[in-house]
Design a protein around this motif. Structure first.
Motif, PDB file in Angstrom:
ATOM      1  N   SER A  91       0.851  -1.183   0.000  1.00  0.00           N
ATOM      2  CA  SER A  91       0.000   0.000   0.000  1.00  0.00           C
ATOM      3  C   SER A  91       0.890   1.237   0.000  1.00  0.00           C
ATOM      4  O   SER A  91       1.741   1.393   0.886  1.00  0.00           O
ATOM      5  N   ALA A  92       0.730   2.094  -1.001  1.00  0.00           N
ATOM      6  CA  ALA A  92       1.484   3.345  -1.046  1.00  0.00           C
ATOM      7  C   ALA A  92       0.891   4.322  -0.034  1.00  0.00           C
ATOM      8  O   ALA A  92      -0.311   4.580  -0.049  1.00  0.00           O
ATOM      9  N   ARG A  93       1.739   4.863   0.841  1.00  0.00           N
ATOM     10  CA  ARG A  93       1.254   5.695   1.941  1.00  0.00           C
ATOM     11  C   ARG A  93       1.931   7.068   1.944  1.00  0.00           C
ATOM     12  O   ARG A  93       3.057   7.245   1.452  1.00  0.00           O
ATOM     13  N   ALA A  94       1.231   8.030   2.527  1.00  0.00           N
ATOM     14  CA  ALA A  94       1.765   9.358   2.792  1.00  0.00           C
ATOM     15  C   ALA A  94       1.683   9.590   4.295  1.00  0.00           C
ATOM     16  O   ALA A  94       0.603   9.467   4.880  1.00  0.00           O
ATOM     17  N   LEU A  95       2.810   9.873   4.929  1.00  0.00           N
ATOM     18  CA  LEU A  95       2.857  10.083   6.372  1.00  0.00           C
ATOM     19  C   LEU A  95       3.229  11.522   6.673  1.00  0.00           C
ATOM     20  O   LEU A  95       4.212  12.049   6.127  1.00  0.00           O
ATOM     21  N   ASP A  96       2.434  12.171   7.528  1.00  0.00           N
ATOM     22  CA  ASP A  96       2.744  13.515   8.001  1.00  0.00           C
ATOM     23  C   ASP A  96       3.431  13.407   9.360  1.00  0.00           C
ATOM     24  O   ASP A  96       2.936  12.715  10.255  1.00  0.00           O
ATOM     25  N   LEU A  97       4.565  14.087   9.513  1.00  0.00           N
ATOM     26  CA  LEU A  97       5.287  14.094  10.775  1.00  0.00           C
ATOM     27  C   LEU A  97       5.471  15.519  11.270  1.00  0.00           C
ATOM     28  O   LEU A  97       5.550  16.462  10.468  1.00  0.00           O
ATOM     29  N   VAL A  98       5.542  15.690  12.586  1.00  0.00           N
ATOM     30  CA  VAL A  98       5.796  16.993  13.191  1.00  0.00           C
ATOM     31  C   VAL A  98       6.898  16.838  14.230  1.00  0.00           C
ATOM     32  O   VAL A  98       7.079  15.764  14.811  1.00  0.00           O
ATOM     33  N   MET A  99       7.636  17.924  14.440  1.00  0.00           N
ATOM     34  CA  MET A  99       8.645  17.945  15.486  1.00  0.00           C
ATOM     35  C   MET A  99       7.942  18.225  16.810  1.00  0.00           C
ATOM     36  O   MET A  99       7.244  19.227  16.962  1.00  0.00           O
ATOM     37  N   ASP A 100       8.095  17.323  17.762  1.00  0.00           N
ATOM     38  CA  ASP A 100       7.396  17.432  19.045  1.00  0.00           C
ATOM     39  C   ASP A 100       8.392  17.166  20.164  1.00  0.00           C
ATOM     40  O   ASP A 100       8.866  16.033  20.316  1.00  0.00           O
ATOM     41  N   GLY A 101       8.736  18.219  20.926  1.00  0.00           N
ATOM     42  CA  GLY A 101       9.676  18.044  22.023  1.00  0.00           C
ATOM     43  C   GLY A 101      11.056  17.613  21.579  1.00  0.00           C
ATOM     44  O   GLY A 101      11.723  16.837  22.270  1.00  0.00           O
ATOM     45  N   GLY A 102      11.456  18.073  20.423  1.00  0.00           N
ATOM     46  CA  GLY A 102      12.776  17.730  19.912  1.00  0.00           C
ATOM     47  C   GLY A 102      12.826  16.421  19.155  1.00  0.00           C
ATOM     48  O   GLY A 102      13.902  16.036  18.679  1.00  0.00           O
ATOM     49  N   SER A 103      11.690  15.729  19.013  1.00  0.00           N
ATOM     50  CA  SER A 103      11.654  14.460  18.289  1.00  0.00           C
ATOM     51  C   SER A 103      10.559  14.499  17.231  1.00  0.00           C
ATOM     52  O   SER A 103       9.541  15.183  17.392  1.00  0.00           O
ATOM     53  N   TRP A 104      10.775  13.751  16.176  1.00  0.00           N
ATOM     54  CA  TRP A 104       9.766  13.654  15.129  1.00  0.00           C
ATOM     55  C   TRP A 104       8.707  12.634  15.527  1.00  0.00           C
ATOM     56  O   TRP A 104       9.010  11.582  16.083  1.00  0.00           O
ATOM     57  N   ARG A 105       7.451  12.980  15.222  1.00  0.00           N
ATOM     58  CA  ARG A 105       6.316  12.116  15.557  1.00  0.00           C
ATOM     59  C   ARG A 105       5.371  12.038  14.363  1.00  0.00           C
ATOM     60  O   ARG A 105       5.081  13.050  13.732  1.00  0.00           O
ATOM     61  N   VAL A 106       4.886  10.825  14.036  1.00  0.00           N
ATOM     62  CA  VAL A 106       3.915  10.648  12.955  1.00  0.00           C
ATOM     63  C   VAL A 106       2.561  11.150  13.432  1.00  0.00           C
ATOM     64  O   VAL A 106       2.028  10.680  14.438  1.00  0.00           O
ATOM     65  N   ARG A 107       2.026  12.092  12.695  1.00  0.00           N
ATOM     66  CA  ARG A 107       0.733  12.672  13.054  1.00  0.00           C
ATOM     67  C   ARG A 107      -0.404  12.083  12.227  1.00  0.00           C
ATOM     68  O   ARG A 107      -1.546  11.985  12.694  1.00  0.00           O
ATOM     69  N   PRO A 113      -1.461   9.972  -2.623  1.00  0.00           N
ATOM     70  CA  PRO A 113      -2.343  10.431  -3.707  1.00  0.00           C
ATOM     71  C   PRO A 113      -2.390   9.413  -4.845  1.00  0.00           C
ATOM     72  O   PRO A 113      -1.361   8.960  -5.338  1.00  0.00           O
ATOM     73  N   GLY A 114      -3.598   9.038  -5.227  1.00  0.00           N
ATOM     74  CA  GLY A 114      -3.788   8.071  -6.298  1.00  0.00           C
ATOM     75  C   GLY A 114      -3.754   6.629  -5.852  1.00  0.00           C
ATOM     76  O   GLY A 114      -4.058   5.732  -6.649  1.00  0.00           O
ATOM     77  N   ALA A 115      -3.392   6.360  -4.591  1.00  0.00           N
ATOM     78  CA  ALA A 115      -3.328   4.982  -4.091  1.00  0.00           C
ATOM     79  C   ALA A 115      -4.672   4.577  -3.498  1.00  0.00           C
ATOM     80  O   ALA A 115      -5.456   5.417  -3.038  1.00  0.00           O
ATOM     81  N   LEU A 116      -4.944   3.283  -3.503  1.00  0.00           N
ATOM     82  CA  LEU A 116      -6.192   2.774  -2.945  1.00  0.00           C
ATOM     83  C   LEU A 116      -6.111   2.715  -1.425  1.00  0.00           C
ATOM     84  O   LEU A 116      -5.055   2.393  -0.871  1.00  0.00           O
ATOM     85  N   PRO A 117      -7.205   3.003  -0.753  1.00  0.00           N
ATOM     86  CA  PRO A 117      -7.194   2.910   0.716  1.00  0.00           C
ATOM     87  C   PRO A 117      -7.256   1.455   1.170  1.00  0.00           C
ATOM     88  O   PRO A 117      -7.620   0.556   0.412  1.00  0.00           O
ATOM     89  N   GLN A 118      -6.884   1.242   2.407  1.00  0.00           N
ATOM     90  CA  GLN A 118      -7.077  -0.037   3.074  1.00  0.00           C
ATOM     91  C   GLN A 118      -8.410   0.013   3.828  1.00  0.00           C
ATOM     92  O   GLN A 118      -8.951   1.083   4.089  1.00  0.00           O
ATOM     93  N   LEU A 119      -8.931  -1.148   4.193  1.00  0.00           N
ATOM     94  CA  LEU A 119     -10.217  -1.172   4.880  1.00  0.00           C
ATOM     95  C   LEU A 119     -10.169  -0.350   6.163  1.00  0.00           C
ATOM     96  O   LEU A 119     -11.126   0.364   6.492  1.00  0.00           O
TER      97      LEU A 119
END
Length: 368
Positions: A91-107, A113-119
């Protein structure tokens, strides 16, 4: 200043430049930390997967784009459903991350875009395990236990018709609506309206792919008990024969074989199972040849699609009755790796015109 002394002062400066070039730059460090955060995310399955036997869950990062304290990662998700998938699903995915307390976190983790969703992208997922099946249902899905029971009956039926090695297990996805089904398959709701279920998965030899039978909840609700049995047996047969099915396999053979397996052992007569084709034959409209690939395309004339499926079933029924069930299986295997004329000659000892004439004669006799 003496030339030699000038050279002595320049060399340390040059050495500093070279060393700085070899050091890890801040941008490289940030990207490395983003990748580490994605790897950590891989070890923490989303809450929607609770109860789903997912294993080897991992993201292969393709690109990282940073903008200050935010980052966008494109990645390929790979996973298996334990006990069901011999090859990983992707599954092709797009992950958004933010810097939180000096560390990166997946938000956020969503389809690229253009990929099929999973259930599970559509919300919480319920899980029912059958003897031969794993049924995953979205919010609003119909009775999953009943679908698992039908799938458990379909697996032995497919194995009996296709006596070749296969997993002997099936994964069934049941979205909450026709529209959600269309989202999973990347089509429009109208393209699947009236269908009971479809099967996904790549074709070709090699490790068995991660096939999924996807149930249309609206079409399923319109079926009676016999219809549900036939629909799931048909789709499970596609799963069973997948490794032997290639781009060279004629659609009339793959679809006809699946229907033959579903009706096999039952009491359905040609007239009962092929009403649309029967009406055409009685009008004197006997098909000029076996159904072409385009005849099976949904979204067009439903009566024409029905005639294609019915004609394919009766072609495989004829082969099994006249040449034997083992010959039909041999034809299926050979048609996946040889041109159809070669496969027909090797498996049945007949050419395509000869098979077509025999099929047309059977239609006139059985559907008059």
């Amino acid at each position: 200043m003496l030339p030699g002394r000038r050279l002595v002062r320049v060399l340390p400066l040059l050495l500093c430049v070279l060393l700085a070039g070899c050091a890890v730059r801040p941008a490289d460090t940030a990207e490395r930390d983003v990748r580490r955060a994605v790897a950590a995310w891989s070890r923490t399955a989303p809450a929607q997967l609770s109860g789903i036997p997912a294993e080897d869950w991992a993201y292969e990062v393709a690109s990282v784009r940073r903008d200050g304290v935010r980052a966008l990662v494109r990645a390929e998700l790979r996973y298996r459903l334990a006990g069901y998938d011999a090859a990983p699903a992707g599954s092709a995915r797009a992950l958004d991350l933010v810097m939180d307390g000096g560390s990166w976190r997946v938000r956020a983790d969503r389809p690229a875009p253009g990929a099929l969703p999973q259930l599970w992208d559509q919300g919480p997922v319920s899980v029912v395990r059958g003897e031969h099946s794993l049924v995953l249902g979205g919010s609003g899905a119909p009775d999953l236990a009943a679908i698992a029971a039908e799938a458990d009956r379909a697996v032995p039926a497919a194995s009996s018709a296709w006596p070749k090695p296969w997993a002997g297990r099936v994964v069934v996805l049941v979205p909450g609506s026709l529209e959600r089904m269309a989202e999973l398959l990347g089509g429009t709701a109208d393209a699947y309206r009236g269908l009971g279920a479809v099967t996904t998965g790549r074709v070709g030899a090699g490790p068995a792919p991660a096939d999924r039978v996807v149930v249309n909840p609206e079409g399923w609700a319109e079926l009676g008990g016999a219809g549900r049995r036939i629909v799931l047996a048909h789709e499970v047969t596609h799963v069973a024969t997948r490794a032997a099915t290639t781009a060279t396999t004629p659609l009339w053979l793959s679809e006809g074989f699946a229907d033959w397996a579903a009706y096999r052992g039952g009491s359905t007569t040609p007239a009962q199972g092929a009403p649309a084709l029967g009406r055409a034959v009685r009008r004197g409209e006997v098909p000029g040849g076996l159904p072409p690939a385009e005849a099976f395309a949904f979204g067009g004339d439903p009566d024409a699609v029905a005639r294609a499926y019915e004609g394919a079933w009766l072609a495989c029924r004829l082969i099994a009755d006249r040449w034997g069930e083992a010959a039909l299986v041999r034809l299926y295997e050979r048609a996946g790796r040889e041109p159809l004329p070669v496969a027909l000659d090797g498996a049945l000892g007949v050419d395509l015109p000869g098979l077509t004439r025999a099929w047309q004669e059977a239609l006139r006799e059985q559907l008059r």
